[in-house]
Motif scaffolding. Structure first.
Motif, short mmCIF file in Angstrom:
data_model
loop_
_atom_site.label_atom_id
_atom_site.label_comp_id
_atom_site.label_asym_id
_atom_site.label_seq_id
_atom_site.Cartn_x
_atom_site.Cartn_y
_atom_site.Cartn_z
N TYR A 29 0.47 -0.85 0.20
CA TYR A 29 -0.09 0.35 -0.39
C TYR A 29 1.03 1.29 0.07
O TYR A 29 0.58 2.07 -0.77
CB TYR A 29 -1.10 0.16 1.31
N ASP A 30 1.96 1.42 0.74
CA ASP A 30 3.23 2.25 1.19
C ASP A 30 3.33 2.96 -0.46
O ASP A 30 3.49 4.04 -1.03
CB ASP A 30 4.10 2.16 2.32
N ALA A 31 4.19 1.26 -0.66
CA ALA A 31 5.00 1.89 -2.07
C ALA A 31 3.98 1.88 -3.06
O ALA A 31 4.49 2.83 -4.23
CB ALA A 31 5.78 0.27 -3.02
N SER A 32 2.54 2.04 -3.09
CA SER A 32 1.52 1.85 -4.11
C SER A 32 1.18 2.97 -4.20
O SER A 32 0.29 3.45 -4.81
CB SER A 32 1.17 0.29 -4.60
N PHE A 33 0.90 4.00 -3.41
CA PHE A 33 0.23 5.29 -2.57
C PHE A 33 0.96 6.72 -3.73
O PHE A 33 1.83 6.99 -4.33
CB PHE A 33 1.15 5.60 -1.24
N LYS A 34 -0.33 6.95 -4.23
CA LYS A 34 0.11 7.85 -5.82
C LYS A 34 -1.39 8.53 -5.55
O LYS A 34 -2.71 8.23 -4.90
CB LYS A 34 0.15 7.77 -7.03
N LEU A 35 -1.49 9.94 -5.67
CA LEU A 35 -2.88 10.50 -6.31
C LEU A 35 -2.58 10.91 -7.81
O LEU A 35 -1.90 10.84 -8.66
CB LEU A 35 -1.74 12.70 -5.90
N MET A 36 -3.59 11.12 -8.12
CA MET A 36 -4.62 11.03 -8.61
C MET A 36 -4.16 13.28 -9.59
O MET A 36 -4.00 13.65 -8.47
CB MET A 36 -5.66 11.12 -8.64
N GLU A 37 -4.68 13.18 -10.62
CA GLU A 37 -4.73 14.71 -10.95
C GLU A 37 -4.81 16.13 -10.64
O GLU A 37 -4.57 16.69 -10.76
CB GLU A 37 -5.10 14.86 -12.69
N ASP A 38 -6.22 15.45 -9.74
CA ASP A 38 -7.02 16.25 -8.95
C ASP A 38 -6.88 16.17 -7.26
O ASP A 38 -7.23 16.87 -6.76
CB ASP A 38 -8.28 16.37 -9.01
N GLY A 39 -4.76 15.34 -6.60
CA GLY A 39 -5.09 15.66 -5.95
C GLY A 39 -5.20 14.00 -5.12
O GLY A 39 -4.64 14.44 -3.90
N LEU A 87 -8.16 1.99 -14.60
CA LEU A 87 -7.13 1.64 -13.82
C LEU A 87 -5.22 2.17 -14.60
O LEU A 87 -5.05 2.95 -13.84
CB LEU A 87 -6.87 0.78 -13.00
N ALA A 88 -5.42 2.05 -16.09
CA ALA A 88 -4.73 2.03 -16.11
C ALA A 88 -4.05 2.84 -17.11
O ALA A 88 -3.01 4.30 -16.66
CB ALA A 88 -4.55 0.99 -17.34
N LYS A 89 -5.61 4.28 -16.68
CA LYS A 89 -5.39 5.97 -17.20
C LYS A 89 -4.29 5.87 -16.08
O LYS A 89 -3.40 7.14 -16.28
CB LYS A 89 -6.85 6.30 -17.61
N TYR A 90 -4.24 5.81 -14.84
CA TYR A 90 -2.97 6.40 -14.24
C TYR A 90 -2.52 5.19 -12.91
O TYR A 90 -1.96 5.75 -12.42
CB TYR A 90 -5.26 6.10 -12.66
N ASN A 91 -2.58 4.78 -14.05
CA ASN A 91 -0.67 3.82 -14.00
C ASN A 91 -0.95 3.25 -12.33
O ASN A 91 -0.10 3.25 -12.06
CB ASN A 91 0.40 5.03 -13.80
N PHE A 92 -1.89 2.35 -12.20
CA PHE A 92 -2.50 1.88 -10.82
C PHE A 92 -1.45 0.83 -10.95
O PHE A 92 -0.89 -0.03 -11.71
CB PHE A 92 -3.24 0.90 -10.99
N SER A 93 -0.21 0.56 -9.48
CA SER A 93 0.38 -0.23 -9.31
C SER A 93 0.37 -0.84 -7.86
O SER A 93 1.18 -1.17 -7.41
CB SER A 93 1.63 0.56 -9.25
N GLY A 94 -1.18 -1.35 -7.73
CA GLY A 94 -1.46 -1.37 -5.75
C GLY A 94 -1.39 -3.11 -6.29
O GLY A 94 -1.39 -3.99 -7.35
N ILE A 95 -2.81 -3.68 -4.98
CA ILE A 95 -3.20 -4.79 -5.34
C ILE A 95 -4.34 -5.19 -6.06
O ILE A 95 -5.15 -4.21 -6.60
CB ILE A 95 -3.26 -5.24 -3.82
N PHE A 96 -4.63 -6.27 -7.03
CA PHE A 96 -5.13 -6.49 -7.66
C PHE A 96 -6.67 -8.01 -7.10
O PHE A 96 -5.70 -8.46 -7.87
CB PHE A 96 -5.65 -5.82 -8.89
#
Length: 303
Positions: A29-39, A87-96
């Protein structure tokens, strides 16, 4: 104290439900944390219940409750791919993860789904939670060939079953992190075996009873801050503990992932839970300690 040690301490002292794999998940979770374009923070785990079917009705699972709605339906390929594409649009890198109150391997084209998710979400960790009943060496190989990252096998039938799965995984030369054995049986020397939860509803079946709380917990819950759970029919729920569907946040047949994730219902519930307000269903009946991980996501939602 490490997250895993903290979780174990709470479980032993209070006998409440906590995910036994919390330390492993916390790091992802910590490694995949990221913000979308609106924060807004992107979820770090997507959970997909790919059918309404399971070959078991375990006493500690909501499926054993007389009020549980059993359905013979599957999560469509169309909805599955729609979710992955967004999800690909946001470069999702967490757990699916393919999990929920079902048996994911009953869906015959699960290999197609995994393969699609792997191609579209190359940085994600693709997982399955299974009871292992329909699993064999050939199917296990097909899962990893399709692109599976980790399989979590819940063992219900004692040491022999556990050894069987270890041998199966080791025969394919799978790395230790590629499989997790989750013991679901009670050892004779232990005070208690299963970590149980009322799962946001009463389980009053003949073999096991979990009664609702006398009053709601006064604790924050970060689940909806970092988790996105979708049921087989496209319904998006607060989390997998809302098996009674007391609060449906949206449906992927009608709405996009981002519309639901940032929607009014989600925002209101998330704000309440981040402020320790569980005075609404299903959270008012839930005894899950939902604040062990996800603090980074919760703080991002508050900003």
């Amino acid at each position: 104290m490490e997250v895993g040690q903290q979780a174990n301490k709470i479980m032993i002292e209070k006998k409440v439900f906590l995910d036994p794999n919390i330390e492993r998940k916390s790091k992802i979770y910590d490694a995949s944390f990221k913000l979308m374009e609106d924060g807004v923070p992107l979820p770090s785990i997507i959970e997909v219940s790919n059918s309404g079917i399971c070959n078991r009705e375990c006493s500690f699972c909501p499926r054993s409750d007389p009020k549980y709605n059993h359905v013979n339906e599957f999560f469509s390929n169309k909805l599955h791919d729609k979710l992955c594409d967004e999800l690909a649009k946001y470069n999702f890198s967490g757990i699916f993860a393919y999990c929920g109150f079902n048996e994911p391997l009953i869906k015959k084209d699960i290999y197609r789904d995994i393969n699609y998710a792997r191609k579209i979400l190359p940085k994600s960790k693709i997982e399955i939670v299974t009871n292992g009943d329909v699993l064999n060496k050939e199917k296990l190989k097909k899962l990893y060939d399709a692109g599976l990252t980790t399989i979590l096998i819940s063992v219900y039938d004692g040491g022999d079953a556990e050894n069987k799965f270890y041998e199966m995984c080791e025969s394919l030369n799978l790395a230790k992190e590629a499989y997790v054995i989750r013991n679901r049986y009670k050892e004779a020397q232990e005070d208690f075996g299963l970590t149980l939860s009322n799962r946001a509803g009463n389980l009053e079946n003949a073999s096991y009873k979990v009664y609702s709380l006398s009053e709601p917990l006064k604790k924050p819950c970060t689940y909806p801050s970092y988790m996105f759970f979708v049921d087989y029919n496209g319904d998006v729920l607060m989390c997998s503990h809302d098996w009674g569907k007391k609060l449906i946040l949206g449906n992927l047949n009608k709405n996009s992932f981002s519309e639901i994730w940032k929607g009014k219902k989600s925002m209101i519930a998330r704000k309440k839970l981040n402020n320790s307000n569980r005075l609404f269903p299903p959270c008012n009946k839930c005894d899950v300690m939902g604040d062990v991980v996800g603090d980074k996501h919760a703080k991002a939602w508050k900003n």
